[in-house]
Design a protein around this motif. Structure first.
Motif, PDB file in Angstrom:
ATOM      1  N   UNK A 179       0.667  -1.208  -0.001  1.00 51.45           N
ATOM      2  CA  UNK A 179       0.249   0.057   0.137  1.00 51.45           C
ATOM      3  C   UNK A 179       0.544   1.420  -0.216  1.00 51.45           C
ATOM      4  N   UNK A 180       2.216   1.274   0.736  1.00 48.28           N
ATOM      5  CA  UNK A 180       2.651   2.477   0.740  1.00 48.28           C
ATOM      6  C   UNK A 180       3.467   2.722  -0.376  1.00 48.28           C
ATOM      7  N   UNK A 209      15.576   6.533  -7.264  1.00 46.04           N
ATOM      8  CA  UNK A 209      15.388   5.402  -6.637  1.00 46.04           C
ATOM      9  C   UNK A 209      14.749   6.272  -5.286  1.00 46.04           C
ATOM     10  N   UNK A 210      13.519   5.855  -4.850  1.00 52.62           N
ATOM     11  CA  UNK A 210      12.734   6.344  -3.690  1.00 52.62           C
ATOM     12  C   UNK A 210      12.818   5.331  -2.944  1.00 52.62           C
ATOM     13  N   UNK A 211      13.044   5.538  -1.667  1.00 54.36           N
ATOM     14  CA  UNK A 211      13.132   4.700  -0.464  1.00 54.36           C
ATOM     15  C   UNK A 211      12.168   5.253   0.638  1.00 54.36           C
ATOM     16  N   UNK A 212      10.693   4.681   0.416  1.00 49.74           N
ATOM     17  CA  UNK A 212       9.636   5.311   1.383  1.00 49.74           C
ATOM     18  C   UNK A 212       9.968   5.108   2.785  1.00 49.74           C
ATOM     19  N   UNK A 213      10.535   3.847   3.186  1.00 52.17           N
ATOM     20  CA  UNK A 213      10.851   3.866   4.833  1.00 52.17           C
ATOM     21  C   UNK A 213      11.831   5.007   5.237  1.00 52.17           C
ATOM     22  N   UNK A 224      10.509   2.673  -6.934  1.00 53.67           N
ATOM     23  CA  UNK A 224      10.137   2.690  -5.504  1.00 53.67           C
ATOM     24  C   UNK A 224      10.840   1.410  -4.833  1.00 53.67           C
ATOM     25  N   UNK A 225      11.722   1.512  -4.010  1.00 49.44           N
ATOM     26  CA  UNK A 225      12.518   0.596  -3.391  1.00 49.44           C
ATOM     27  C   UNK A 225      11.690  -0.208  -2.095  1.00 49.44           C
ATOM     28  N   UNK A 226      11.626  -1.238  -2.087  1.00 47.76           N
ATOM     29  CA  UNK A 226      11.138  -2.202  -1.175  1.00 47.76           C
ATOM     30  C   UNK A 226      12.242  -3.240  -0.728  1.00 47.76           C
ATOM     31  N   UNK A 227      12.235  -3.958   0.380  1.00 49.47           N
ATOM     32  CA  UNK A 227      12.996  -4.864   0.673  1.00 49.47           C
ATOM     33  C   UNK A 227      13.226  -6.023  -0.145  1.00 49.47           C
ATOM     34  N   UNK A 228      12.127  -6.272  -0.924  1.00 50.71           N
ATOM     35  CA  UNK A 228      12.387  -7.638  -1.648  1.00 50.71           C
ATOM     36  C   UNK A 228      12.850  -7.144  -3.183  1.00 50.71           C
ATOM     37  N   UNK A 229      12.806  -5.704  -3.511  1.00 49.08           N
ATOM     38  CA  UNK A 229      13.420  -5.271  -4.814  1.00 49.08           C
ATOM     39  C   UNK A 229      14.755  -4.213  -4.552  1.00 49.08           C
ATOM     40  N   UNK A 230      15.205  -4.338  -3.618  1.00 51.60           N
ATOM     41  CA  UNK A 230      16.258  -3.455  -3.293  1.00 51.60           C
ATOM     42  C   UNK A 230      17.418  -3.866  -4.275  1.00 51.60           C
ATOM     43  N   UNK A 231      17.886  -5.075  -4.008  1.00 47.68           N
ATOM     44  CA  UNK A 231      18.983  -5.568  -4.644  1.00 47.68           C
ATOM     45  C   UNK A 231      19.173  -5.403  -6.138  1.00 47.68           C
TER      46      UNK A 231
END
Length: 192
Positions: free
Chosen positions: A39-40, A143-147, A116-123
């Protein structure tokens, strides 16, 4: 659909034979199944896309949110894309050359790509896609890091490499280098 076997090299022709509801990217002939975004992730994507789309409304450029595929061919920017081993699905693509567009997506490099970077796609986003977008001449890569509420903006230099990133936080506004008067307000992007 059964998931493709990894020991074989896949191309855009294979991609076109898969069901449209499957979110799959092909990187160097290897298929990667993509999970549904959080959602984020979707809120960040929606706000950045809204700001870009509002700016481009009366202009001759196009902006597309995922799902929207980009076909890159190492042999030639507009080569026989059926043999391409690179089919990517950036979160947001801005295309200034409408000749690259067809009914299915973009053939060749968009001018601006946002991931948009998520833990599963960061690498994949920070390493693999970074090098692919640089190699294929994407002028600006975000590269957008929402957290962390950080945006890293990479601009292609004359030597064909990305320079050091410009870093922005939620209090900042990002001036989009492709357009003289476009500013993305990050306070609304990170208003989660």
């Amino acid at each position: 659909m059964s998931f493709p076997k990894k020991e074989r090299v896949y191309t855009y022709a294979d991609y076109l034979s898969w069901p449209e509801n499957e979110r799959i990217e092909i990187i160097d002939g290897v298929p990667y199944l993509q999970a549904a975004p959080s959602r984020i992730h979707q809120e960040v994507l929606s706000d950045v896309h809204r700001q870009l789309a509002n700016y481009l409304l009366d202009k001759d450029y196009k902006v597309y949110p995922a799902p929207f595929h980009v076909v890159l061919d190492p042999e030639n920017e507009n080569a026989d894309d059926a043999r391409s081993k690179y089919v990517l699905e950036p979160d947001i693509s801005v295309v200034c050359d409408k000749e690259k567009l067809d009914d299915r997506g973009c053939k060749g490099s968009p001018d601006l790509i946002v991931e948009i970077i998520s833990p599963s796609t960061a690498r994949k986003d920070k390493i693999e896609k970074f090098h692919i977008y640089e190699q294929y001449g994407v002028q600006e890569y975000w590269m957008i890091e929402p957290k962390e509420k950080i945006v890293s903006v990479f601009s292609l230099q004359r030597n064909g490499k990305y320079g050091r990133p410009e870093l922005y936080t939620e209090e900042d506004q990002v001036e989009v280098s492709l357009f003289d008067d476009l500013v993305i307000k990050l306070d609304s992007v990170f208003d989660l």
